[in-house]
Design a protein around this motif. Sequence first.
Motif, PDB file in Angstrom:
ATOM      1  N   GLU A  97      -2.345   7.266   6.499  1.00 44.90           N
ATOM      2  CA  GLU A  97      -3.662   6.206   6.627  1.00 44.90           C
ATOM      3  C   GLU A  97      -3.828   5.809   7.939  1.00 44.90           C
ATOM      4  OE1 GLU A  97      -2.790   3.079   3.709  1.00 44.90           O
ATOM      5  OE2 GLU A  97      -2.860   4.456   1.893  1.00 44.90           O
ATOM      6  N   ALA A 134      -6.496  -0.594  -7.491  1.00 45.18           N
ATOM      7  CA  ALA A 134      -5.944   0.365  -6.548  1.00 45.18           C
ATOM      8  C   ALA A 134      -7.072   0.946  -5.788  1.00 45.18           C
ATOM      9  CB  ALA A 134      -5.660   1.596  -7.717  1.00 45.18           C
ATOM     10  N   ALA A 160      -4.144   0.359  -0.591  1.00 43.84           N
ATOM     11  CA  ALA A 160      -3.016   0.143  -1.182  1.00 43.84           C
ATOM     12  C   ALA A 160      -3.342  -0.227  -2.468  1.00 43.84           C
ATOM     13  CB  ALA A 160      -2.816  -1.291  -0.370  1.00 43.84           C
ATOM     14  N   LEU A 161      -2.318  -0.208  -3.315  1.00 44.59           N
ATOM     15  CA  LEU A 161      -2.328  -0.810  -4.701  1.00 44.59           C
ATOM     16  C   LEU A 161      -2.467  -2.215  -4.388  1.00 44.59           C
ATOM     17  CD1 LEU A 161      -2.436  -0.209  -7.653  1.00 44.59           C
ATOM     18  CD2 LEU A 161       0.063  -1.504  -7.650  1.00 44.59           C
ATOM     19  N   THR A 162      -3.669  -2.822  -4.226  1.00 44.77           N
ATOM     20  CA  THR A 162      -3.818  -3.714  -3.215  1.00 44.77           C
ATOM     21  C   THR A 162      -3.560  -5.415  -3.827  1.00 44.77           C
ATOM     22  OG1 THR A 162      -6.224  -3.493  -3.611  1.00 44.77           O
ATOM     23  CG2 THR A 162      -5.318  -3.023  -1.563  1.00 44.77           C
ATOM     24  N   ARG A 211      -0.695  -7.257  -2.242  1.00 48.46           N
ATOM     25  CA  ARG A 211       0.397  -6.372  -1.661  1.00 48.46           C
ATOM     26  C   ARG A 211       0.010  -6.155  -0.170  1.00 48.46           C
ATOM     27  NH1 ARG A 211       2.898  -1.526  -4.016  1.00 48.46           N
ATOM     28  NH2 ARG A 211       2.261  -2.306  -5.798  1.00 48.46           N
ATOM     29  N   ALA A 212      -0.922  -5.937   0.125  1.00 55.48           N
ATOM     30  CA  ALA A 212      -1.300  -5.395   1.579  1.00 55.48           C
ATOM     31  C   ALA A 212      -1.262  -6.804   2.526  1.00 55.48           C
ATOM     32  CB  ALA A 212      -2.458  -4.720   1.560  1.00 55.48           C
ATOM     33  N   ASN A 230       3.335   4.672   3.983  1.00 53.49           N
ATOM     34  CA  ASN A 230       2.065   4.306   3.463  1.00 53.49           C
ATOM     35  C   ASN A 230       1.684   5.468   2.313  1.00 53.49           C
ATOM     36  OD1 ASN A 230       1.050   1.963   4.964  1.00 53.49           O
ATOM     37  ND2 ASN A 230       0.127   3.239   6.532  1.00 53.49           N
ATOM     38  N   ASN A 275       1.089   4.420  -1.026  1.00 54.42           N
ATOM     39  CA  ASN A 275      -0.297   3.808  -1.851  1.00 54.42           C
ATOM     40  C   ASN A 275      -0.804   5.039  -2.727  1.00 54.42           C
ATOM     41  OD1 ASN A 275       0.054   1.514  -0.449  1.00 54.42           O
ATOM     42  ND2 ASN A 275      -0.788   2.184   1.609  1.00 54.42           N
ATOM     43  N   THR A 327       0.910   5.714  -5.830  1.00 53.24           N
ATOM     44  CA  THR A 327       0.679   4.605  -6.629  1.00 53.24           C
ATOM     45  C   THR A 327      -0.771   4.889  -7.249  1.00 53.24           C
ATOM     46  OG1 THR A 327       1.757   2.818  -5.393  1.00 53.24           O
ATOM     47  CG2 THR A 327       0.221   1.970  -6.968  1.00 53.24           C
ATOM     48  N   ASN A 328      -1.658   5.480  -6.744  1.00 53.86           N
ATOM     49  CA  ASN A 328      -2.933   5.813  -7.190  1.00 53.86           C
ATOM     50  C   ASN A 328      -2.560   6.835  -8.444  1.00 53.86           C
ATOM     51  OD1 ASN A 328      -4.520   4.151  -5.710  1.00 53.86           O
ATOM     52  ND2 ASN A 328      -5.311   5.375  -4.346  1.00 53.86           N
TER      53      ASN A 328
END
Lengths: 171, 607
Positions: free
Chosen positions: A101, B9, B13-15, B31-32, B203, B206, B209-210
């Motif tokens: 990212e 999501a 992030a899985l935010t 989360r972020a 990272n 993320n 997680t998606n």
Amino acid sequence: MASSVLFPASARFLSGFRHFSRLSRAAPASFTSLCRPHNHSLSTTARNFSQPTPRAEKAKVTVHYSMADGSTVTVQSKEGENLLDIAIENDLDIDGFGACEGTLACSTCHLIFQQPIYDQLEEPTDEELDMLDLAFGLTDTSRLGCQVCVTKALDGLTVKVPEGVADARDV
Amino acid sequence: MDAQKVVLAGRLALTGVLWRMSGKTTGVYCRAVKKHWCETVFQSPQRLFCNVSAPGQNRCFFHTSTPGQKRWFFHISTPGQNRCLYHTSTPGHHRWLSNNSTPGQNRCLTHTSTLGQNRCTSTPGHCRWYSHASTPGHRRWYCHTATPGPHVCIVGSGPAGFYTAQHILKNHKTARVDIYEKLPVPFGLVRFGVAPDHPEVKNVINTFTNTAANDRCSFLGNVTVGKDVTVAELRQAYDAVIMSYGADADKEFGIPGENLPGVYSARAFVGWYNGLPQDKHLAPMLDTDTAVVLGQGNVALDVARILLTPLSILKKTDITDHAAAALETSQVKTVYIVGRRGPLQTAFTIKELREMTKLPDCRPVLDPADFTGLEDKVKSLQRPRKRLTELLIKTSQTGGATAQETQRLDQATREWGLKFLRSPLEILPTQDGTRISAIRLGVNRLEGSDSSARAIPTGETEVLSCGLVLRSIGYKSVPIDDSVPFDSQKGVIPNTAGRVTGCKGLYCSGWVRRGPTGVILTTMTDGFETGKAVVDDLTTGVLQPLGGVRGQEWIQPLLHKRGIQAVTFEDWNKIDNEEMMRGEKVGKPREKIVEVKEMLQVALSGR
């Protein structure tokens, strides 16, 4: 819809963070602040954050992504955006692009430039070159997409997405 | 408990995760932003915003790295009403993006200009909400499919497993992928291997997680394949089974003294500071001024860096509490990183080396003699090796580039050095035998040059005093089950492009396929390649569909009968939140739970 209380604090914190991120070697999210075109007031940004009113118009920049399968995808971006975010914004289908990212911890947003364009870009940092060293299909005009922000002068540039990484190892 | 959870999501992030109990909002965790009950909080302000203005009215704004651009917008105005809006950069344009999985209509992209209007259909092939039986009150998107797709099983939830899953889910429109994991927590070495001071590498979580949020993907943690369920059983239940369980043993030298107190494998040391349950009791002996790391790869530099980094920096990472406490009293001032070959054969990469040269309060001590003659040679090297060698030569020269840098190096209280052409022969105990006192090294010379050069003993030896030895000469895969072929010579499962030799329907990916080397990019490539082999075999008819009740529906009753409670990804989110909340209290991104029992307690709470 959004609380207006949000913004003064954000502006203060943002400017503080930007200062910090310059000093910090690998702070996540510091990369955008390194892009010169972003150095205008961030508080303006914050003020407009949740309001549909248009903020100061930024120059539009056309970018052609020459994909690994031979096709070309043309997208519109705004001055100051980096080539990783532009690809993500436009849902470009590049497997595994930008895994870290944009934090300079991988080389998955590797892009290849034409020499004249490459020469116009700002010099890459040591940290970017370090990550590029691990990229598959590295060339003399390779850069990481997350580290290159488009400018009006680059309008119409073409960047090449390297051959699928899997192919490079198939030999 | 009447808990409702909405998971957002996004690429970033899985935010956020929002919990609501008895119709009343009790907390919002972003989360972020790493904040609970966040009220105008900014952690990483160029990316994310979070705001909660009033109970019952929660708002999370997630700001991308590009200032001024909005991405995720989440709003709950009325209890019981959930709205997930994706706000594109075009103001006023909203669309649903709750789901992006199933064939055809996987993406529920219904435009809705009226907030709260949900126009998802329940036509087969489309998506609808349904109540999840296992978690009361918990709802998730469910996608009908007219014909159930093939079932794919992945053993191991590290990067290899997740990247393989990602490729299969993307390129096969009906395949269901179940990821099995021994521990209750996912992500393998991204959680337990990546150094705590390298959060940016994590990272990739993320993206994983998606992948896990895909309706065709399930996570089954706390299930040990080979013990709780056999590979043969999995092969009966799944059209394709992929081994991606990595390399969780380590290579040894087989020299005298290797098992003395004070000698550890770097793998265990990494597991100890990263919270791997099996290594939590390692308690390495840090009451010595000199440590020796045997091996010159990135893991060697990681452990050296953790030993030398000021605690004020480590304390702000997700390093485990027990490791931080032990490192606080560490006496280690000097770390030697020893390799059997020369400067042109080191395995570490330049990023890690550059970090070593910039460590605060620490000075590199390299012998310039090790690099004599290399200046000329360097020009003919390939770029990565060339830049790495140039940095080594530069570092070996005394003094810094600036007066300030020279002063920094002079004042440093800790130091590290590289020792080349040395192989360990014996680790020597103290007289009372309670710990080690030194290591005897054999001096080598090189036969040949470049990367394939071999180390030949010269017969000379030397003794280096030290109180701590970390063996870092590589990880090793072990066989999982008698039914899976294994090449113990190479430490991998024999395969062609990810297809296990002689076993139709069996695949492998990651370190167990290729051997324990490479960075995340290498594993990603590897995962995609194996994923492609699976998709190709599923679509070209090489694998005939098993049909009937298969996949986890077939395995779950077996596990139940054996008293195994599988942990879902939703359960993991609870652990994740708990860890982040504990971390927040002590100013860290997370405080990892290191006991499996405790992980399960948190994961299965409220069920």
